[in-house]
Design a protein around this motif. Sequence first.
Motif, PDB file in Angstrom:
ATOM      1  N   LEU A   1       0.842  -1.202   0.000  1.00  0.00           N
ATOM      2  CA  LEU A   1       0.000   0.000   0.000  1.00  0.00           C
ATOM      3  C   LEU A   1       0.883   1.261   0.000  1.00  0.00           C
ATOM      4  CD1 LEU A   1      -2.842   1.319   0.307  1.00  0.00           C
ATOM      5  CD2 LEU A   1      -2.516   1.164   2.784  1.00  0.00           C
ATOM      6  N   LEU A   2       1.923   1.257   0.820  1.00  0.00           N
ATOM      7  CA  LEU A   2       2.829   2.415   0.870  1.00  0.00           C
ATOM      8  C   LEU A   2       3.526   2.620  -0.474  1.00  0.00           C
ATOM      9  CD1 LEU A   2       4.431   1.793   4.385  1.00  0.00           C
ATOM     10  CD2 LEU A   2       3.004   3.753   3.761  1.00  0.00           C
ATOM     11  N   GLU A   3       3.952   1.504  -1.069  1.00  0.00           N
ATOM     12  CA  GLU A   3       4.654   1.593  -2.346  1.00  0.00           C
ATOM     13  C   GLU A   3       3.731   2.125  -3.438  1.00  0.00           C
ATOM     14  OE1 GLU A   3       6.396  -2.057  -3.692  1.00  0.00           O
ATOM     15  OE2 GLU A   3       7.354  -1.059  -5.385  1.00  0.00           O
ATOM     16  N   LEU A   4       2.521   1.594  -3.493  1.00  0.00           N
ATOM     17  CA  LEU A   4       1.577   2.055  -4.521  1.00  0.00           C
ATOM     18  C   LEU A   4       1.215   3.522  -4.294  1.00  0.00           C
ATOM     19  CD1 LEU A   4      -0.743  -1.092  -4.823  1.00  0.00           C
ATOM     20  CD2 LEU A   4       1.059  -0.369  -6.394  1.00  0.00           C
ATOM     21  N   ALA A   5       1.124   3.937  -3.029  1.00  0.00           N
ATOM     22  CA  ALA A   5       0.819   5.348  -2.740  1.00  0.00           C
ATOM     23  C   ALA A   5       1.945   6.246  -3.260  1.00  0.00           C
ATOM     24  CB  ALA A   5       0.614   5.546  -1.243  1.00  0.00           C
ATOM     25  N   CYS A   6       3.197   5.809  -3.093  1.00  0.00           N
ATOM     26  CA  CYS A   6       4.334   6.588  -3.620  1.00  0.00           C
ATOM     27  C   CYS A   6       4.267   6.656  -5.143  1.00  0.00           C
ATOM     28  CB  CYS A   6       5.666   5.952  -3.196  1.00  0.00           C
ATOM     29  SG  CYS A   6       6.124   6.270  -1.488  1.00  0.00           S
TER      30      CYS A   6
ATOM     31  N   ARG B   1       4.021  11.622  -0.495  1.00  0.00           N
ATOM     32  CA  ARG B   1       4.499  12.962  -0.777  1.00  0.00           C
ATOM     33  C   ARG B   1       5.717  12.808  -1.678  1.00  0.00           C
ATOM     34  NH1 ARG B   1       7.847  16.355   3.372  1.00  0.00           N
ATOM     35  NH2 ARG B   1       8.617  14.264   3.827  1.00  0.00           N
ATOM     36  N   VAL B   2       5.781  13.631  -2.716  1.00  0.00           N
ATOM     37  CA  VAL B   2       6.989  13.645  -3.539  1.00  0.00           C
ATOM     38  C   VAL B   2       7.941  14.638  -2.886  1.00  0.00           C
ATOM     39  CG1 VAL B   2       7.948  14.142  -5.801  1.00  0.00           C
ATOM     40  CG2 VAL B   2       5.724  13.025  -5.602  1.00  0.00           C
ATOM     41  N   VAL B   3       9.054  14.142  -2.381  1.00  0.00           N
ATOM     42  CA  VAL B   3       9.987  14.999  -1.652  1.00  0.00           C
ATOM     43  C   VAL B   3      10.810  15.828  -2.624  1.00  0.00           C
ATOM     44  CG1 VAL B   3      11.917  15.003  -0.015  1.00  0.00           C
ATOM     45  CG2 VAL B   3      10.060  13.349   0.249  1.00  0.00           C
TER      46      VAL B   3
ATOM     47  N   VAL C   1      13.890  10.454  -8.247  1.00  0.00           N
ATOM     48  CA  VAL C   1      12.765  11.011  -7.502  1.00  0.00           C
ATOM     49  C   VAL C   1      12.793  10.430  -6.082  1.00  0.00           C
ATOM     50  CG1 VAL C   1      10.259  11.270  -7.400  1.00  0.00           C
ATOM     51  CG2 VAL C   1      11.387  11.022  -9.614  1.00  0.00           C
ATOM     52  N   ASN C   2      12.600  11.279  -5.092  1.00  0.00           N
ATOM     53  CA  ASN C   2      12.467  10.829  -3.707  1.00  0.00           C
ATOM     54  C   ASN C   2      11.013  11.017  -3.289  1.00  0.00           C
ATOM     55  OD1 ASN C   2      15.201  12.051  -4.179  1.00  0.00           O
ATOM     56  ND2 ASN C   2      15.589  11.114  -2.196  1.00  0.00           N
ATOM     57  N   ALA C   3      10.444   9.958  -2.714  1.00  0.00           N
ATOM     58  CA  ALA C   3       9.062  10.052  -2.236  1.00  0.00           C
ATOM     59  C   ALA C   3       8.967   9.376  -0.880  1.00  0.00           C
ATOM     60  CB  ALA C   3       8.121   9.374  -3.233  1.00  0.00           C
ATOM     61  N   ASP C   4       7.989   9.778  -0.096  1.00  0.00           N
ATOM     62  CA  ASP C   4       7.722   9.040   1.142  1.00  0.00           C
ATOM     63  C   ASP C   4       6.219   8.915   1.360  1.00  0.00           C
ATOM     64  OD1 ASP C   4       6.992  11.497   2.256  1.00  0.00           O
ATOM     65  OD2 ASP C   4       8.878  11.751   3.330  1.00  0.00           O
ATOM     66  N   ALA C   5       5.845   7.998   2.230  1.00  0.00           N
ATOM     67  CA  ALA C   5       4.421   7.721   2.450  1.00  0.00           C
ATOM     68  C   ALA C   5       4.188   7.304   3.896  1.00  0.00           C
ATOM     69  CB  ALA C   5       3.943   6.609   1.508  1.00  0.00           C
TER      70      ALA C   5
ATOM     71  N   ALA D   1       2.640   2.606   9.736  1.00  0.00           N
ATOM     72  CA  ALA D   1       3.854   2.312   8.959  1.00  0.00           C
ATOM     73  C   ALA D   1       4.223   3.521   8.112  1.00  0.00           C
ATOM     74  CB  ALA D   1       3.630   1.094   8.069  1.00  0.00           C
ATOM     75  N   THR D   2       5.518   3.639   7.837  1.00  0.00           N
ATOM     76  CA  THR D   2       5.991   4.691   6.934  1.00  0.00           C
ATOM     77  C   THR D   2       6.941   4.061   5.920  1.00  0.00           C
ATOM     78  OG1 THR D   2       7.878   5.249   8.338  1.00  0.00           O
ATOM     79  CG2 THR D   2       5.853   6.480   8.731  1.00  0.00           C
ATOM     80  N   GLY D   3       7.141   4.734   4.802  1.00  0.00           N
ATOM     81  CA  GLY D   3       8.064   4.219   3.794  1.00  0.00           C
ATOM     82  C   GLY D   3       8.740   5.351   3.050  1.00  0.00           C
ATOM     83  N   ARG D   4       9.962   5.084   2.600  1.00  0.00           N
ATOM     84  CA  ARG D   4      10.692   6.054   1.772  1.00  0.00           C
ATOM     85  C   ARG D   4      11.149   5.339   0.518  1.00  0.00           C
ATOM     86  NH1 ARG D   4      15.438   7.892   2.804  1.00  0.00           N
ATOM     87  NH2 ARG D   4      16.011   6.190   4.185  1.00  0.00           N
ATOM     88  N   MET D   5      11.036   6.003  -0.614  1.00  0.00           N
ATOM     89  CA  MET D   5      11.327   5.344  -1.884  1.00  0.00           C
ATOM     90  C   MET D   5      12.203   6.210  -2.782  1.00  0.00           C
ATOM     91  SD  MET D   5       8.424   3.954  -4.473  1.00  0.00           S
ATOM     92  CE  MET D   5       8.697   2.420  -5.332  1.00  0.00           C
ATOM     93  N   HIS D   6      13.124   5.564  -3.487  1.00  0.00           N
ATOM     94  CA  HIS D   6      13.888   6.222  -4.563  1.00  0.00           C
ATOM     95  C   HIS D   6      13.443   5.630  -5.888  1.00  0.00           C
ATOM     96  CE1 HIS D   6      16.867   6.713  -1.192  1.00  0.00           C
ATOM     97  NE2 HIS D   6      16.752   7.949  -1.633  1.00  0.00           N
ATOM     98  N   LEU D   7      13.233   6.479  -6.872  1.00  0.00           N
ATOM     99  CA  LEU D   7      12.863   6.001  -8.202  1.00  0.00           C
ATOM    100  C   LEU D   7      13.780   6.629  -9.237  1.00  0.00           C
ATOM    101  CD1 LEU D   7       9.866   7.006  -6.694  1.00  0.00           C
ATOM    102  CD2 LEU D   7       9.190   5.292  -8.333  1.00  0.00           C
ATOM    103  N   LEU D   8      14.004   5.869 -10.307  1.00  0.00           N
ATOM    104  CA  LEU D   8      14.857   6.339 -11.398  1.00  0.00           C
ATOM    105  C   LEU D   8      13.980   6.813 -12.546  1.00  0.00           C
ATOM    106  CD1 LEU D   8      17.887   6.440 -12.260  1.00  0.00           C
ATOM    107  CD2 LEU D   8      17.466   4.248 -13.408  1.00  0.00           C
TER     108      LEU D   8
END
Lengths: 125, 142
Positions: A48-53, A91-93, A100-104, A116-123
């Motif tokens: 869910l966190l990943e899809l939200a990001c 949120r797109v940080v 791209v840096n995002a967190d949820a 729960a919280t999550g932080r994601m890096h995308l290329l």
Amino acid sequence: MISATPYAQLLGIGDWMDSDGSTGLVLRASSQLEGREGFLYGGVIASLLELACLEAVSRELDDPGRRPKPINMTYDFLRGGRMVDCYAKARVVRIGKRVVNADATCWQSDAQVPIATGRMHLLLA
Amino acid sequence: MDQEEDAFERLKGIAPRGHHALLGIFNVDDGPDWAELACPFSPDFLMDAGAGLVSSGPVVSLIDAAAGAAIIARTRQWRAMATLDLRVDYLRSASAGRTLYARATCYHVTRKVAFTRCNVHEGQGADPLAFATASFFFTGAS
């Protein structure tokens, strides 16, 4: 967008709009999403966190042809997820040229009590 | 072993339920401190049916399952635990139609915490698609 994908439908994830007009995702609790008895499966909360990001990033990019690739994601599980609906907002940080840096954050009955919280890096392609 | 039954052998004999059952997760192989679980591909895992893009969600769920099994493989005990944190590096995309395998090792256990790492692949362990670390804490008293 994300909520229309087969995987989001498998989990029962839909779109959700906050009273301030901001959007996020909602996961409808069901026995198919259970991990240890009485609790949502950790991997489901992570999904869910990943899809939200992904949803927040694609809204921000506003270009369906541009699909950023996940580089990595880190999750913190703060509380057990009970078998009730679960909300997530991302949120797109930062959107850089390449990365791209995002967190949820995800919560259940009280938005002030995250489970729960999550932080994601995308290329960016 | 003070338990009348080995907890890991018991785990292997339990029919999948809840989310494990929905994803079709099954046991593949195991050792003294590791467990390999797998999850057959399903069209429900797609993010974009036309492009054949597979969601990384099932990857995360399979990692969580394999890491938990690896802890029981190492401790041989049935203890209530919760995932504390999990980090996944996505080395490449998963391919539509391929079974996912996750081999997790529990490389350290303390009284309250277990540390794991996990390699995710599609049948060739030397060609991983993701690598993860996860820590768990034992929620029960003791």
